[in-house]
Design a protein around this motif. Sequence first.
Motif, short mmCIF file in Angstrom:
data_model
loop_
_atom_site.label_atom_id
_atom_site.label_comp_id
_atom_site.label_asym_id
_atom_site.label_seq_id
_atom_site.Cartn_x
_atom_site.Cartn_y
_atom_site.Cartn_z
N GLY A 158 47.40 48.29 11.51
CA GLY A 158 48.69 47.65 11.41
C GLY A 158 48.74 46.21 11.85
O GLY A 158 47.75 45.61 12.28
N LEU A 159 49.92 45.62 11.74
CA LEU A 159 50.22 44.31 12.33
C LEU A 159 50.56 44.58 13.79
O LEU A 159 51.72 44.65 14.18
N TYR A 160 49.53 44.74 14.59
CA TYR A 160 49.71 45.29 15.93
C TYR A 160 49.84 44.20 17.00
O TYR A 160 49.95 44.52 18.18
N ARG A 161 49.82 42.95 16.60
CA ARG A 161 50.12 41.85 17.51
C ARG A 161 51.23 40.99 16.90
O ARG A 161 51.72 41.26 15.81
N ASN A 162 51.59 39.93 17.61
CA ASN A 162 52.72 39.09 17.19
C ASN A 162 52.38 38.25 15.97
O ASN A 162 51.22 37.94 15.69
N VAL A 163 53.45 37.85 15.27
CA VAL A 163 53.35 36.87 14.19
C VAL A 163 54.32 35.74 14.52
O VAL A 163 55.45 35.99 14.97
N HIS A 164 53.88 34.50 14.31
CA HIS A 164 54.69 33.33 14.63
C HIS A 164 54.82 32.43 13.41
O HIS A 164 53.89 32.29 12.61
N LEU A 165 55.97 31.79 13.28
CA LEU A 165 56.20 30.74 12.29
C LEU A 165 56.24 29.41 13.03
O LEU A 165 57.03 29.24 13.96
N HIS A 166 55.38 28.48 12.65
CA HIS A 166 55.32 27.16 13.28
C HIS A 166 55.79 26.11 12.28
O HIS A 166 55.32 26.07 11.14
N VAL A 167 56.69 25.25 12.73
CA VAL A 167 57.18 24.13 11.93
C VAL A 167 56.82 22.84 12.66
O VAL A 167 57.21 22.65 13.81
N THR A 168 56.06 21.96 11.99
CA THR A 168 55.66 20.70 12.62
C THR A 168 55.88 19.55 11.65
O THR A 168 56.09 19.75 10.45
N GLU A 169 55.78 18.33 12.19
CA GLU A 169 55.74 17.15 11.34
C GLU A 169 54.36 17.06 10.67
O GLU A 169 53.42 17.74 11.09
N LYS A 170 54.26 16.20 9.68
CA LYS A 170 52.98 16.07 8.98
C LYS A 170 51.91 15.38 9.85
O LYS A 170 50.73 15.55 9.60
N LEU A 171 52.34 14.64 10.84
CA LEU A 171 51.42 14.10 11.83
C LEU A 171 51.52 15.02 13.04
O LEU A 171 52.53 15.03 13.75
N HIS A 172 50.48 15.83 13.27
CA HIS A 172 50.61 16.88 14.27
C HIS A 172 49.27 17.20 14.93
O HIS A 172 48.19 16.90 14.37
N VAL A 173 49.36 17.81 16.10
CA VAL A 173 48.19 18.37 16.77
C VAL A 173 47.81 19.65 16.04
O VAL A 173 48.65 20.51 15.77
N THR A 174 46.54 19.80 15.72
CA THR A 174 46.10 20.96 14.96
C THR A 174 45.97 22.20 15.85
O THR A 174 46.00 22.11 17.08
N ASP A 175 45.82 23.33 15.20
CA ASP A 175 45.46 24.57 15.88
C ASP A 175 43.94 24.68 15.85
O ASP A 175 43.31 24.49 14.80
N ALA A 176 43.33 25.00 16.97
CA ALA A 176 41.86 24.96 17.07
C ALA A 176 41.20 25.94 16.12
O ALA A 176 40.19 25.62 15.49
N VAL A 177 41.74 27.16 16.01
CA VAL A 177 41.13 28.15 15.12
C VAL A 177 41.30 27.74 13.66
O VAL A 177 40.36 27.78 12.86
N TYR A 178 42.50 27.30 13.31
CA TYR A 178 42.78 26.92 11.93
C TYR A 178 42.01 25.66 11.53
O TYR A 178 41.54 25.53 10.39
#
Length: 821
Positions: A158-178
Amino acid sequence: MGGRLTMKHSNHCRRTVNFNRNWKFIREDISGAEQKRFADEGWETVCLPHTPRIESLHIDMQFQGICWYRKHFALDEADKGKKIFVEFEAAMHEAYVWINGKLKLNHKGGYLPFTIDISNDVDFGGANVIAVRLDNRNNGSIPPGKPLESLDFSYFGGLYRNVHLHVTEKLHVTDAVYAGEPAEGGIFVKYAEVSQASATVNVQTHVLNEHESAKKAKIVTTLLDKQGRQVETTESLIETVMAGEAHTFVQTLTIRKPQLWHPDTPYLYTLQTKIVEDGHTADEIRTRIGIRTISFSKEGGFAINGDSLVIRGTNRHQQFPYIGNAASDNAHYRDAKKLKEAGFNFVRLGHYPQAPAFLDACDELGLMAVEPVPGWQYCEEGEFQNIVRQNIRDMIRRDRNRPCVIMWEVSLNETYPGRMGATDEFFHECHLIAHEEYPGDQMFTSGDTMGRENPAYVGFDVPYTLWNDETLSRPLEEVLPDKGGFDREYGDYEFGGHESASRVTRGAGEQKQLLQAWNYQWSLNRNRGNRWSLGDASWVGIDHNRGCYPQLAECGALDTFRLPKLVYYFYQSQRRAEIVHEHAESGPMVYIANYWTERTSPTKVVVFSNCDEVELFVNGKSVSARKPDQGPDTEYGERVTGYEVDYWLTDEEQHKWKDACVQGKTDAGDMKVFLHDGGNCRNLAQAPFTFTGVAYAPGDLKAIGRIGGKEAAEHVVRTPLEPDTLSLRIDMSGKELSADGADFVFIYAEIKDANGTVVPYACDKVLFDINGPAVIVGENPVRAEAGIATVLLQAGETPGEITVLALAKGVKLAAIKLTSV
């Protein structure tokens, strides 16, 4: 987004939305369910974290198959032109994800996060649908790889952990995994020259410009203390970030008189990072950090901030009764708190990266951790190994800023010779990948030494010790004479495999629980006698389900309902009496590890305490006062094993269980073992107090613990009378019940006598009734074990008052109220 506080912090330029509610779910494969206009009105509506099926308490073959999740959502027109990401903390274990009918991702692996960019695939101001197809059937290409039938833990679905929606500007700090760049992406914090006087904090910030033109920007980094006050700040030079490209800003902060992170004083700072472009803030995120440095050596052992510390740990699986792995953030915190209060300062996340919420709690409470790459006795070449390589990178990128993680296990648990692909060359490569992801002297890989042809070449920084079945010992020096070693598991398997004498229920009685406690004491004492031992982790902290066997693995210090066994208090006695923790029970303790029931006199009484003297009383009359045991080390005795699983057989050869008529000899009376003989304790932080020749008399048995001659702790057990009444209590463990549709607590109905003593032999059925916004998940009524019946109560989505009523035959009913918030 390991360590970030974005779920609690939002601003005009970055917003994180909880995406857990109002998912549609069905437990079957449906053609066309990825399409936007697919009719899902008849599907069940669920909240995340979610398990595909409520399982029975004892389960080997949990649900395996295909299930679907769909979520309808809308985005404001004001978000048009921004970056929109959906981050899944985990999904078990092969996921296909569509947005508005467009396939975005096929992700393989059930324990690490993945993110999709939906910025150009959504309708702003209109309806959108995200669809997820999950398949958790056996798959040799996806770690752990080994079929569930021969795997010694359950991975559920299942989807057994959380899901998040992130909204950022086009100039942004990245996510390390992504971002997917070695030693890059997101925020990366490292430390140098750490002392009580000062610390150097080095910060990398990876900024991506997704505008169509170049942008000039700088980074403002500010360190905040616990109260949110500014400690230090620094600004980078203004740099030009080209369109479609990324730039890494490197900054250094010098902190005077820092509060250092340590298991006894787990101080956390907040690192505030701002991208400033043309005078305005384009992005802002916050990262929790703990300033500390660590080292491992044979001569100096393990040291944190230059001070030696013995690692005293346990293992933990992330599962819970009935709901499998689908635990709320609060539930993970409650587990961490119990393990901390048990006296452990370390947890091995056996055998995979666990929920960010659990590691958040470890950071907060001061539980150090080793994070293992997913795997168990399996290492096929090809896609499986490629996923392992990526898993190592992703788990380090997710959790590299966490002070609690002190080792990274890259060896695939118990993947010894005979397993296809389990070569020295592969594991050496895994070691090198970890060091590439985390350069410098604060990366410490760990892993199994057993079975490696050339363990020195493999190169694990913290090798796990070998195992000698003949002598019940953990040698290391003959293969790695210059390294200290870590005992990743002890106390269970060596005492009988599947029928280990360490696998004991709370209802098994006093003698079997004392045998379990003796096994762990005897093993821990022997471990600590090894001059190469850096520390160890008992197997296991909490009872858990298994894939290869239909019975719970009952070798935990806590049972599956998180109720303590006698061995829990042995470990609690190993904590230092002078250390007081802010958010966990700590300090002096004393505990009588016996029921005070009728027995042949005189008898033996075992007391666990971290005091320096204990006096024992029977009905107010002193029996004697004594110092901790200090007898000699002895051989364990004759081991009698019933059925043993052979972990070295192939998957085809290994059976789930033998003929049901085979009886395991786990009773203390069948074994020539001299329990609690006053010895096997000289290497412990605190030896037990064993009183002999205590004449039984019904009534009160009291132990008073003294430190420096002053009373510091007290414990009383009473002879139980006949059952008279029920009493209810709720396990909150530092977190209120959250009205999010997923959080849960355990409700304990204790069968007590007229004096308020729990009756340990009571096993009546108890019926629970609920009134308010909550439900009982799993069995109800439930039979009491050792006088306590437990149910899992899960909150609804509406806050409110909940009334719990418990009824059982022949005793007075009980009621209790709680409020979900």
